[in-house]
Design a protein around this motif. Structure first.
Motif: not given
Length: 265
Positions: A26-35, A46-57
């Motif tokens: 979810s967007p909130s999960w990705v935001a938490e991962f990023t922070a 960039p946000p695209a690659l952060i999203h990809a890494h968050a997905r693996v996590a």
């Protein structure tokens, strides 16, 4: 206008690598991962690659490790994201898994974050190439990524011994043109270990294992390979999070040089 990050994200979303097996977090999960990631990571990606890494996590769930490919031209080779609960010697264990799976590390970056449960989780990025037993290149495809995942889980859960990845040692010879030094941080502490040496198979495993056996923890690392030379940087502390003292500096340098001599061709 569509940004390059959005274009890359669209390419990932449409590829089997990105869409395979797990729903998007979810967007909130990705935001938490990023922070939760270090500032240097957020600056580099960039946000695209952060999203990809968050997905693996997110895909790791309760598993010992999760591995996923992502599109990246940042360094040569196939880009892999490896996520696992952090523990002493984790980088050495992951390095052993890469060796056992037939993968050579070209570049790498290692980060640590705190999960919402306040557990330390490693998010390690590797740029690799596949190598057959006869030295010929091998594709880093879905089957190889799955094999790496299974190998890492077996190593982390104790069903496989990391010593299986170590090359038999022959006559030891010094690694030519090697530099091992500590860099002083902004706080005046000697906490970044820099190593410059010639590239060789299993080098990251040898270095990570030496640091683990010296009882220090790796907080972040960068591995760079260019024209047969490697420059590695490890942000390290003592196991109690205290900075590396002057008294320990020489001890760690000797441990690293000894490991390089054993890994020399």
């Amino acid at each position: 206008m569509t940004s390059s990050a959005e274009v890359e994200f669209t390419r990932q979303r449409s590829s089997g690598d990105y869409a395979r097996g797990v729903d998007d977090p979810s967007p909130s999960w990705v935001a938490e991962f990023t922070a939760s990631m270090p500032a240097g990571y957020r600056t580099n990606y960039p946000p695209a690659l952060i999203h990809a890494h968050a997905r693996v996590a997110a895909a790791r769930g309760g598993a010992a490790a999760s591995v996923g490919r992502f599109e990246s031209s940042r360094h040569p080779g196939t880009a892999l994201c490896v996520v696992a609960e952090d523990r002493p010697g984790l980088l050495a264990t992951i390095s052993a898994g890469l060796v056992l799976t037939g993968l050579d590390v070209l570049d790498a970056e290692a980060y640590t974050r705190k999960t919402p449960a306040r557990r330390a989780e490693a998010v390690d990025l590797f740029w690799v190439r596949g190598v057959e037993a006869d030295g010929e290149p091998a594709p880093v495809d879905d089957a190889l990524v799955d094999r790496l995942t299974r190998t890492l889980i077996d190593l982390l859960e104790g069903r496989l011994d990391a010593r299986a990845a170590e090359r038999p040692s022959g006559a030891e010879s010094p690694a030519a043109g090697t530099l091992v030094r500590f860099l002083t941080g902004s706080d005046g502490a000697l906490n970044t270990l820099e190593i410059e040496t010639s590239d060789r198979s299993g080098l990251l495993l040898a270095l990570a294992k030496a640091l683990f056996e010296a009882r220090v923890q790796i907080l972040e690392s960068e591995v760079r390979t260019l024209e047969g030379r490697v420059q590695d940087r490890f942000l390290i502390t003592e196991l109690d999070d205290s900075p590396i003292s002057d008294a320990r500096r020489l001890e760690l340098q000797v441990a690293v040089l000894s490991a390089l001599e054993k890994a020399a061709r």
